[in-house]
Design an enzyme around this catalytic site. Structure first.
Site, PDB file in Angstrom:
ATOM      1  N   ASP A   1       1.065  -1.013  -0.086  1.00  0.00           N
ATOM      2  CA  ASP A   1      -0.122  -0.045  -0.086  1.00  0.00           C
ATOM      3  C   ASP A   1       1.148   1.322  -0.239  1.00  0.00           C
ATOM      4  O   ASP A   1       2.111   1.152  -0.391  1.00  0.00           O
ATOM      5  CB  ASP A   1      -1.079   0.253   1.153  1.00  0.00           C
TER       6      ASP A   1
ATOM      7  N   ASP B   1     -10.103   3.312  -3.843  1.00  0.00           N
ATOM      8  CA  ASP B   1     -10.396   1.936  -3.366  1.00  0.00           C
ATOM      9  C   ASP B   1     -12.064   1.860  -3.377  1.00  0.00           C
ATOM     10  O   ASP B   1     -12.590   3.187  -3.660  1.00  0.00           O
ATOM     11  CB  ASP B   1      -9.988   2.429  -1.744  1.00  0.00           C
TER      12      ASP B   1
END
Length: 673
Positions: free
Chosen positions: A176, A231
């Site tokens: 991430d 996301d």
């Protein structure tokens, strides 16, 4: 990017690509710009991820809750085997954030949370491997991961962490982008690539930097897949927004290097099964990784039926590795085609709009060679037909018809394809007859014989044909049109009701075919005479870019009912609608109303953020709009003449800069009839 507020904030990533998400009557035209050049061949010639990775990731269903633990992970592995998902190609069982303790040990090593993983990660990996599956893990290319608890990231610890992962038997790393300290992205992700390589263990490397640094331009030599967007969330608007951001990047994808539009939401409850079939179909046509994001221990048969559709999975996993490209798109009608290794084309007829639409293309348009006829396989119906070259269907609202079409010399073995349609307004006032026209058209090279058609509605409804409902034969391109009167009984409550148009016919070889078109009719009531608050009236439909549209409160966050008093520029309003761009709220006005008025603006709950435009549409025509409004501006009056309109839409766009913090209020919105 691991809790709702942060997700909202980060939704501006690549937001400019979604400008125009709401066009006529709230429907989209694509914001698609082809990349400037074909990328170079990938440098990671390690034989990994030659088709898009398939598996599971816990985040979309559990976030950081306590139910993410060893028992869950093992249970998912068990279900992969028991439910046939392993046989369908699903391979990776991946852990997301929150698997570790917030502090490293004295030696600087990562420590699995003993409450979640009492036997450690290696034991979980061993269990997953014993099932013939693989284990994935998560960390961030920063000092901490994305969760607010502050779990340790790998920045500065790349080689040590990579070796721990390898020692545990990890097969996949999601890396991430939080708390990255401003260090160059390519540098951070390349360092972890080198660290993984140094372990000697084959580990699929998933770069998750949200598309902020255009990884498609540089990451094919760094990782096996890279996130192209912020996301995903479990909503129609989120899924469609991400689709539009990922579609233009097709030239950058291929075996061993994939565009990643984020994990699947199928089964999590925020969309209908029709919308989830679209989600799964479109991700497959885009050659996207298929990472299940729902807790399979709680999944419905319908969810398993979507995730286990092997014919759709075969589109995603085709070894040629081509990502589908847009053939056409207008008014919410999309045709997306994917070249397959065997020369066939997978073709998605995708209906973005909120009503059923006819979507059509041709075999030539999707890249197939000229042929006397084609074999057409419907991948959700699991049926094959012959086609003279037209590919068309009436696609339900938010639905996708997924076809596999080939210039097959054996086309005559299959019955002719037919296209069903139902024309006319689907809005009915109870007790008042409405007229609809059903059509059945032969798209095949061979005739359809002994054709009959029926239309059925709910119990108690009156549905009668007023023109012939049979035909002896339909040649190629021939159509049987049947007019029907449809009456909902007086007193029928408002809402949507199912109608089913069904055609039956014989092929020249005597094959009996039944073709069905599910449709809907909405029972509506005219608004009362006088002036009413729109928040007190039923809407036909409502979509919002983040969370639901709220009545008499602001949008708040992702949950229903979490809004605050509507407040614009310090002024509080008791009545109105709270939305989040892009949004569209539709009302039936029955040609009986004259005017809509509202005070519009960005709600104060997002501080100084947010830029939007407000629009009012009447029967598909824009009749009023604002310029770009920001949080720094007071409420602006907006009035529209809607005389003679049957339906109005209150639309909010993101003003072309992404929808970060675009909390939009229709304060004191009123309808005069």
């Amino acid at each position: 990017m691991r809790h709702p507020h942060t997700r909202t904030t980060r939704r501006r990533v690549l937001g400019a690509l979604t400008a125009g998400l709401l066009g006529a009557a709230g429907l989209a035209g694509p914001a698609l710009a082809a990349p400037a050049q074909e990328p170079a061949a990938p440098a990671l010639a390690d034989g990994l991820a030659l088709t898009p990775p398939m598996g599971f990731n816990n985040w979309n269903s559990t976030h950081c809750r306590a139910d993410f633990n060893e028992t869950m992970v093992k249970g998912i592995a068990d279900l992969f085997v028991a439910k046939g998902l392993k046989d369908a190609g699903y391979q990776y069982v991946n852990l997301d954030d929150c698997w570790a303790l917030p502090q490293r040990d004295a030696a600087g090593k990562l420590v699995p949370d003993p409450a979640r993983f009492p036997n450690g990660i290696k034991a979980v990996a061993d269990y997953v491997h014993s099932k013939g599956l693989k284990l994935g893990i998560y960390t961030s290319a920063g000092t901490k991961t994305c969760n607010s608890a502050g779990f340790p990231g790998a920045l500065g610890h790349e080689y040590s962490d990579a070796q721990q992962f390898a020692d545990w038997g990890v097969d996949y790393l999601k890396y991430d982008n939080c708390n990255n300290q401003g260090v160059d992205a390519k540098q951070r992700y390349t360092t972890m690539r080198d660290a993984l390589k140094a372990t000697g263990r084959p580990i699929v490397y998933s770069i998750c930097e949200w598309g902020e640094n255009k990884p498609w331009e540089w990451a094919s030599g760094v990782g096996h897949l890279w996130r192209t967007t912020g996301d995903i969330s479990d909503s129609w608007s989120s899924m469609v927004s991400i689709l539009k951001q990922n579609l233009p990047l097709a030239p950058y994808a291929g075996p061993g290097h994939w565009n990643d539009p984020d994990m699947l939401e199928v089964g999590n409850g925020g969309m209908t099964d029709t919308e989830y079939r679209s989600h799964f179909s479109l991700w497959s046509v885009m050659a996207a990784p298929l990472l299940i994001g729902t807790d399979l221990r709680k999944a419905s048969p319908a969810t398993f039926g979507i995730l286990d559709n092997k014919e759709v999975i075969a589109v995603d996993q085709d070894p040629l590795g081509k990502q589908g490209t847009v053939v056409s798109s207008a008014g919410g009608r999309w045709v997306i085609a994917k070249e397959m290794k065997d020369g066939s084309r997978a073709v998605a007829l995708f209906n973005e709009s909120g009503t059923a639409r006819r979507i059509a293309t041709t075999a030539a348009a999707v890249g197939l060679p000229d042929a006397s006829a084609y074999t057409l396989r419907d991948l959700w119906q699991h049926r094959s037909y012959n086609s003279a070259g037209t590919l068309a269907a009436t696609v339900p609202a938010h639905g996708t018809v997924l076809l596999r079409v080939s210039a097959d010399p054996h086309w005559a073995a299959y019955p002719p394809a037919t296209e069903l349609g139902l024309d006319g307004s689907p809005l009915l006032e109870a007790g008042t007859p409405a007229t609809l026209t059903g059509t059945v058209t032969d798209l095949g090279r061979t005739p359809a014989r002994r054709v009959s058609v029926s239309l059925t509605g709910p119990d108690g409804w009156t549905v009668r044909p007023v023109s012939p409902a049979t035909a002896g034969s339909l040649a190629t391109g021939g159509t049987l049109r049947t007019r029907w009167t449809v009456t909902a009984p007086a007193g029928t409550p408002t809402g949507s009701y199912g109608l089913t148009l069904q055609a039956r016919y014989l092929s020249p070889r005597g094959q009996r075919v039944t073709s069905t078109l599910p449709s809907t009719a909405s029972v509506v009531v005219r608004p009362p005479a006088g002036t009413s608050y729109l928040s007190d009236l039923p809407w036909l439909s409502a979509t919002s870019g983040w969370g639901p549209v709220e009545r008499d409160t602001s949008n708040g966050e992702s949950d229903a009912g979490d809004g605050h008093p509507i407040t614009i520029g310090g002024t509080v309003y008791a009545k109105g609608l709270g939305a989040h761009a892009p949004s569209d709220v539709s009302f039936y006005t029955g040609k009986a109303c004259a005017r809509v008025t509202a005070d519009v603006g960005v709600d104060d709950e997002k501080g100084t953020k947010g830029t939007v435009t407000f629009e009012i549409w009447a029967d598909g025509t824009k009749v009023a709009s604002t310029g770009v409004l920001t949080n720094a501006m007071p409420a602006q009056p907006l009035t529209a003449d809607i005389t003679g309109a049957q339906v109005i839409d209150l639309v909010v766009t993101d003003a072309g800069d992404g929808n970060d913090s675009d909390h939009a209020d229709w304060a004191d919105a009123r309808l005069t009839c």
